[in-house]
Each structure stands twice: as C-alpha cells, then as structure tokens.
Scaffold this motif. Structure first.
Motif, short mmCIF file in Angstrom:
data_model
loop_
_atom_site.label_atom_id
_atom_site.label_comp_id
_atom_site.label_asym_id
_atom_site.label_seq_id
_atom_site.Cartn_x
_atom_site.Cartn_y
_atom_site.Cartn_z
N ILE A 99 0.82 -1.21 0.00
CA ILE A 99 0.00 0.00 0.00
C ILE A 99 0.86 1.26 0.00
O ILE A 99 0.60 2.20 -0.74
N SER A 100 1.91 1.28 0.80
CA SER A 100 2.70 2.52 0.91
C SER A 100 3.46 2.85 -0.37
O SER A 100 3.84 4.00 -0.58
N SER A 101 3.66 1.87 -1.23
CA SER A 101 4.39 2.15 -2.47
C SER A 101 3.46 2.53 -3.63
O SER A 101 3.92 2.82 -4.73
N ALA A 102 2.16 2.55 -3.40
CA ALA A 102 1.20 2.87 -4.46
C ALA A 102 1.29 4.34 -4.85
O ALA A 102 1.35 5.22 -3.99
N GLU A 103 1.30 4.57 -6.15
CA GLU A 103 1.36 5.93 -6.69
C GLU A 103 0.29 6.10 -7.76
O GLU A 103 0.12 5.22 -8.62
N GLU A 104 -0.41 7.22 -7.72
CA GLU A 104 -1.38 7.55 -8.77
C GLU A 104 -0.62 8.10 -9.96
O GLU A 104 0.24 8.97 -9.82
N CYS A 105 -0.93 7.56 -11.14
CA CYS A 105 -0.26 8.00 -12.37
C CYS A 105 -1.31 8.39 -13.40
O CYS A 105 -2.17 7.59 -13.75
N GLU A 106 -1.21 9.63 -13.87
CA GLU A 106 -2.14 10.10 -14.90
C GLU A 106 -1.45 10.06 -16.25
O GLU A 106 -0.23 10.15 -16.35
N PHE A 107 -2.25 9.96 -17.28
CA PHE A 107 -1.73 9.90 -18.65
C PHE A 107 -1.43 11.30 -19.18
O PHE A 107 -2.15 12.26 -18.86
N ASP A 108 -0.39 11.39 -19.99
CA ASP A 108 -0.15 12.63 -20.70
C ASP A 108 -0.90 12.57 -22.03
O ASP A 108 -1.62 11.61 -22.32
N ASN A 109 -0.73 13.59 -22.86
CA ASN A 109 -1.46 13.67 -24.13
C ASN A 109 -1.06 12.58 -25.12
O ASN A 109 -1.77 12.34 -26.09
N GLN A 110 0.07 11.93 -24.89
CA GLN A 110 0.55 10.90 -25.81
C GLN A 110 0.31 9.48 -25.28
O GLN A 110 0.90 8.52 -25.78
N GLY A 111 -0.53 9.35 -24.26
CA GLY A 111 -0.85 8.02 -23.74
C GLY A 111 0.24 7.40 -22.90
O GLY A 111 0.31 6.17 -22.78
N ARG A 112 1.07 8.25 -22.28
CA ARG A 112 2.16 7.75 -21.44
C ARG A 112 1.89 8.07 -19.98
O ARG A 112 1.18 9.03 -19.67
N ILE A 113 2.50 7.27 -19.13
CA ILE A 113 2.50 7.56 -17.70
C ILE A 113 3.95 7.70 -17.26
O ILE A 113 4.84 7.07 -17.83
N LEU A 114 4.17 8.51 -16.26
CA LEU A 114 5.49 8.65 -15.66
C LEU A 114 5.55 7.71 -14.47
O LEU A 114 4.78 7.86 -13.51
N ILE A 115 6.43 6.73 -14.54
CA ILE A 115 6.61 5.81 -13.42
C ILE A 115 7.63 6.43 -12.47
O ILE A 115 8.74 6.75 -12.89
N PRO A 116 7.26 6.62 -11.21
CA PRO A 116 8.19 7.25 -10.26
C PRO A 116 9.51 6.49 -10.17
O PRO A 116 9.55 5.26 -10.30
N PRO A 117 10.60 7.22 -9.95
CA PRO A 117 11.93 6.59 -9.93
C PRO A 117 12.06 5.41 -8.96
O PRO A 117 12.66 4.40 -9.30
N PHE A 118 11.49 5.52 -7.75
CA PHE A 118 11.67 4.42 -6.80
C PHE A 118 10.97 3.16 -7.28
O PHE A 118 11.45 2.05 -7.03
N LEU A 119 9.86 3.29 -8.01
CA LEU A 119 9.19 2.11 -8.55
C LEU A 119 9.96 1.53 -9.74
O LEU A 119 10.06 0.32 -9.89
N ARG A 120 10.51 2.41 -10.57
CA ARG A 120 11.35 1.92 -11.69
C ARG A 120 12.53 1.13 -11.14
O ARG A 120 12.87 0.06 -11.65
N GLU A 121 13.14 1.65 -10.10
CA GLU A 121 14.30 0.98 -9.49
C GLU A 121 13.88 -0.35 -8.86
O GLU A 121 14.57 -1.36 -9.01
N GLU A 122 12.75 -0.36 -8.19
CA GLU A 122 12.26 -1.57 -7.52
C GLU A 122 12.08 -2.72 -8.51
O GLU A 122 12.40 -3.87 -8.22
N ALA A 123 11.57 -2.41 -9.70
CA ALA A 123 11.31 -3.44 -10.71
C ALA A 123 12.43 -3.53 -11.75
O ALA A 123 12.29 -4.25 -12.73
N ASN A 124 13.52 -2.81 -11.53
CA ASN A 124 14.66 -2.82 -12.45
C ASN A 124 14.24 -2.47 -13.87
O ASN A 124 14.65 -3.11 -14.83
N LEU A 125 13.37 -1.46 -13.99
CA LEU A 125 12.92 -1.03 -15.31
C LEU A 125 13.95 -0.08 -15.89
O LEU A 125 14.21 0.98 -15.34
N THR A 126 14.54 -0.49 -16.98
CA THR A 126 15.55 0.34 -17.63
C THR A 126 15.07 0.78 -19.01
O THR A 126 14.71 1.92 -19.18
N GLN A 127 15.02 -0.12 -19.96
CA GLN A 127 14.54 0.26 -21.28
C GLN A 127 13.42 -0.65 -21.75
O GLN A 127 12.29 -0.22 -21.83
#
Length: 153
Positions: free
Chosen positions: A83-111
């Motif tokens: 629960i504490s790591s949950a983040e609300e993410c809204e879409f931009d005009n191009q259908g993208r979401i910004l994944i917060p850095p700590f979540l990207r790091e947690e899942a090792n999301l690079t490219q």
C-alpha cells in the motif's frame, strides 16, 4: 470492447521507457480504461514487477486493507510493502505515464519493458526478468491447466 465482451486486460505488449521514465500504455489497455474505468492508473510493487490498477479496482484493495489489524505483524508488513508504495499515475497527451523513480528501481525497469494483462490489472516487467520467470514457471503451468480443465489438483 473486443469479441470477448468483458473489460479485462489481456495479452502482452513490449515497450521502451523514455529517458524521463515515461511508459506508453498500449491502446488495447487504454481502451479498457477509457471505456470502463477512470483514465488513470495506480501503480505499486509486487515482487520483481509492478502492478497497474484502474483506480476503481485499487479502491477495492484499499477497502479490504482498511479492515486489516493495526497490530498484526503480517498486516502491517503488507501495508508497508504494497500500500505505501502505491502511486497515482495520470496519462499525458501521448498516452504515457510517468513511473516514479523508486518504482522503476524496484522493478529494475531500464529500457525494454513488458506489459502483461492479467484481467483486472496488468503487470509491468523488465523484459529480461519476465523471460527468466516464464522459463522457471513452465512446470507449474501444466498443473494449473489441468486444474482449469477439471482434471487436476
């Protein structure tokens, strides 16, 4: 809605994170959101991947979690981790979401990122990690398919 008629997230899609950590959500997933939910996501961590929920599905999880004990260690641990790591993410005009850095790091999301629809939500994986898990999990698939067919477990 598609030929199956249910507003579920199904299938897989491979995408790339951009330099800012934005991820394009596939059209088929966006259509489920736009037609049946709020056009936004709640993203949290689970093991080696991230889980993305429509806000309406996330609210069901929060409602259940509100019933948890404030003193039971397992319940507290779940709240801290999930629960504490949950983040609300809204879409931009191009259908993208910004994944917060700590979540990207947690899942090792690079490219290279793989999105996997799992009905009421979808998973976001590092493509290499996904490939490794799929190979490891192959043995359990047969048992589950036998159960689904009514012949096993």
């Amino acid at each position: 809605m598609g030929i199956l008629g249910k507003p579920y997230f199904r299938g897989q899609s491979i995408h790339r994170l951009d330099a800012k950590g934005r991820l394009r959500i596939p059209t088929k997933f966006r259509e489920v959101l736009q037609n049946h939910y709020t056009d936004a996501l709640v993203i949290t961590r689970m093991g080696e991947c991230l889980l993305a929920y429509p806000p309406e599905e996330w609210e069901k999880i929060e409602n259940k979690a509100r019933e948890f004990s404030q003193v039971q260690p397992e319940h507290r641990a779940f709240m801290r981790y999930f629960i504490s790591s949950a983040e609300e993410c809204e879409f931009d005009n191009q259908g993208r979401i910004l994944i917060p850095p700590f979540l990207r790091e947690e899942a090792n999301l690079t490219q290279d990122v793989l999105l996997a629809g799992v009905l009421t939500n979808f998973e976001i994986w590092n493509k290499s990690t996904w490939d490794a898990h799929i190979k490891l999990d192959k043995d359990s698939y047969q048992k589950i398919m036998e159960f689904m067919a009514g012949t096993g477990l």
